[in-house]
Design an enzyme around this catalytic site. Structure first.
Site, PDB file in Angstrom:
ATOM      1  N   ASP A 291       0.789  -1.231   0.000  1.00 47.44           N
ATOM      2  CA  ASP A 291       0.000   0.000   0.000  1.00 47.44           C
ATOM      3  C   ASP A 291       0.827   1.291   0.000  1.00 47.44           C
ATOM      4  O   ASP A 291       0.560   2.199  -0.787  1.00 47.44           O
ATOM      5  CB  ASP A 291      -0.950  -0.016   1.221  1.00 47.44           C
ATOM      6  CG  ASP A 291      -2.022   1.055   1.153  1.00 47.44           C
ATOM      7  OD1 ASP A 291      -2.078   1.762   0.146  1.00 47.44           O
ATOM      8  OD2 ASP A 291      -2.801   1.162   2.103  1.00 47.44           O
TER       9      ASP A 291
ATOM     10  N   CYS B 152     -22.976  -5.442 -15.681  1.00 49.28           N
ATOM     11  CA  CYS B 152     -23.405  -5.097 -14.314  1.00 49.28           C
ATOM     12  C   CYS B 152     -22.925  -3.696 -13.928  1.00 49.28           C
ATOM     13  O   CYS B 152     -21.762  -3.339 -14.141  1.00 49.28           O
ATOM     14  CB  CYS B 152     -22.823  -6.125 -13.341  1.00 49.28           C
ATOM     15  SG  CYS B 152     -23.158  -5.738 -11.613  1.00 49.28           S
TER      16      CYS B 152
ATOM     17  N   CYS C 274     -23.532   3.449  -4.930  1.00 45.96           N
ATOM     18  CA  CYS C 274     -22.691   4.423  -4.227  1.00 45.96           C
ATOM     19  C   CYS C 274     -23.526   5.625  -3.783  1.00 45.96           C
ATOM     20  O   CYS C 274     -24.117   6.321  -4.605  1.00 45.96           O
ATOM     21  CB  CYS C 274     -21.545   4.883  -5.133  1.00 45.96           C
ATOM     22  SG  CYS C 274     -20.588   6.204  -4.347  1.00 45.96           S
TER      23      CYS C 274
ATOM     24  N   CYS D 233     -21.535  -6.100  -4.909  1.00 45.59           N
ATOM     25  CA  CYS D 233     -20.916  -6.767  -6.066  1.00 45.59           C
ATOM     26  C   CYS D 233     -21.279  -8.256  -6.087  1.00 45.59           C
ATOM     27  O   CYS D 233     -21.025  -8.975  -5.119  1.00 45.59           O
ATOM     28  CB  CYS D 233     -19.400  -6.598  -6.006  1.00 45.59           C
ATOM     29  SG  CYS D 233     -18.542  -7.482  -7.330  1.00 45.59           S
TER      30      CYS D 233
END
Ligand code: B12
Ligand code: SF4
Length: 343
Positions: free
Chosen positions: A151, A208, A215, A265
């Site tokens: 990260d 999709c 959101c 999802c």
């Protein structure tokens, strides 16, 4: 999850004339060290890397100045390590059995992103990656360079993950693995060894658009393009100072991060749970109410943040988010209890 590891199929012949170390052996070792996925991408001019600068120019990085500062290095891992030939990408499933935020009807329950419930993944994965590098040096007698990041390095991790066959970058911009879903931490070793590379993962989002529609702040501006300024994850973790008034109510009861675009999802419907003790929810955050968080002393909160990914906001940032969430919860409760208008 335990002993499951999905090793991308090396469908492509090596781009290099001679192989000095066996990628398959690295993947087996990665599994033994606690990584669920491991694949190898080329340190090459990958087409997706180019979008980063346009994203910055659109202002989508918000106030994350470190992304601007490191833009040149983020364009290619060979600018981070000139001898780089390959990028060994690992993925770890951090999913646990707790319900999704979208399943919770109680506005007074604090919503904390799944990735932050357990130990800080930076620390946990860095130790495992260091162990993998040490093993590689012990196995391979000739000197080589290797640089591990989780990260925090100047690396576009999702792009290399896609090219290592770990998963494709979905419309919500998260890397999705067909077997494990998207509850994945990513890490990588930039390496000077010419290893066999894996076939890239291919896009399976199809038609999709559930993530874009779900959101609450319309942060996914187009498939694969996220405006951080609108994203609840950015607003509750990276954004300092007052919350933009237009977005404060959309944050709902999120006090740290947001998972909505992953919860809806379809590839996460069957996502397995991890039994890794590192990712199990800490008692301090597990099903906690907003009022209880508000009532905790600074010392108690600081103690709970220690060694957790949530320490990024510090106590002050967490308190700001809790206050906004409490306001939102009260507003929601007032709307629910308001008598119906006379007809
Ligand atoms: C900055 C950052 C953020 C920012 C911006 C997120 C973003 N989508 O860019 C904020 C704070 C909002 C954020 C939030 C989150 N993050 Co974050 N974040 C990062 C970080 C440090 C850099 C990402 C980056 O470079 N963004 C810039 C954009 C341009 O890059 P990108 O999203 O990778 O975008 C690519 C795709 O959009 C692609 N693309 C794909 N399709 C298409 C289609 C078109 C038409 C175009 C033009 C482009 C395109 O092109 C881009 C490549 O240039 C990485 C670590 C790292 N060093 O990579 C972690 C990382 C991406 N984050 C991670 C996580 C876990 C999260 C959260 C889930 C945390 C949470 N629950 O709150 C959320 C997810 C929100 C979301 N939907 O992305 C993980 C993702 C793991 C995964 N499975 O993908 C990472 C990899 C950290 C890690 N080591 O595990 N994050
Ligand atoms: S993390 Fe939440 S706010 Fe950010 S893009 Fe996904 S659903 Fe939207």
């Amino acid at each position: 999850m335990g002993n499951f590891v999905w090793l991308p199929f090396s469908a492509q012949p090596s781009a290099f004339s001679h192989r000095v170390m066996d990628g398959a052996a690295i993947k087996i070792q990665a599994k033994q060290l606690g990584f669920d996925l491991c694949g190898i991408a080329p340190a090459a001019d990958l087409p997706e890397l180019k979008f980063f600068n346009e994203w910055l120019e659109r202002g989508y990085a918000g106030a994350m100045a470190y992304l601007q500062r490191s833009a040149e290095r983020r364009a290619d891992v060979r600018r981070v390590m000139p001898s780089a030939q390959t990028v060994i990408v690992v993925g770890v499933n951090y999913n646990t059995d707790r319900p999704y935020s979208t399943e919770c009807a109680d506005p007074h329950r604090a919503q904390i992103a799944r990735y932050a419930w357990g130990d800080d993944y930076h620390d946990v994965m860095a130790k495992r990656l260091d162990a993998l590098v040490a093993w590689m040096h012990a196995e391979h007698r000739e000197p080589f360079e290797a640089c591990a990041y989780v990260d925090t390095g100047p690396v576009q991790e999702r792009v290399y993950a896609q090219h290592a066959g770990i998963g494709w970058i979905g419309k919500n911009t998260c890397v999705i693995n067909p077997q494990l879903g998207s509850w994945l931490f990513l890490g990588e070793i930039i390496c000077s060894l010419p290893l066999d590379i894996d076939a890239p993962a291919f896009d399976q989002c199809g038609a999709c658009t559930l993530c874009i529609e779900a959101c609450p702040t319309q942060a996914i501006r187009e498939p694969g393009v996220l405006d951080s300024n609108r994203c609840i994850s950015y607003l509750t973790i990276e954004h300092h100072g007052d919350m933009p008034p237009a977005l404060a109510s959309a944050i709902g009861s999120h006090v740290y991060g947001c998972d909505i675009c992953q919860e809806v999802c379809p590839w996460n419907v069957m996502a397995p749970n991890s039994e890794d003790p590192a990712w199990q929810p800490r008692l301090a955050w597990d099903g906690v109410g907003l009022a209880m968080l508000e009532a905790r002393s600074d010392a108690e909160l600081a103690g709970a943040l220690k060694g957790s990914a949530m320490r990024r906001t510090k106590v002050q940032g967490l308190r700001r988010n809790v206050r906004i969430a409490l306001d939102n919860a009260e507003a929601t409760a007032a709307t629910r209890h308001r008598p119906a208008d006379p007809v």
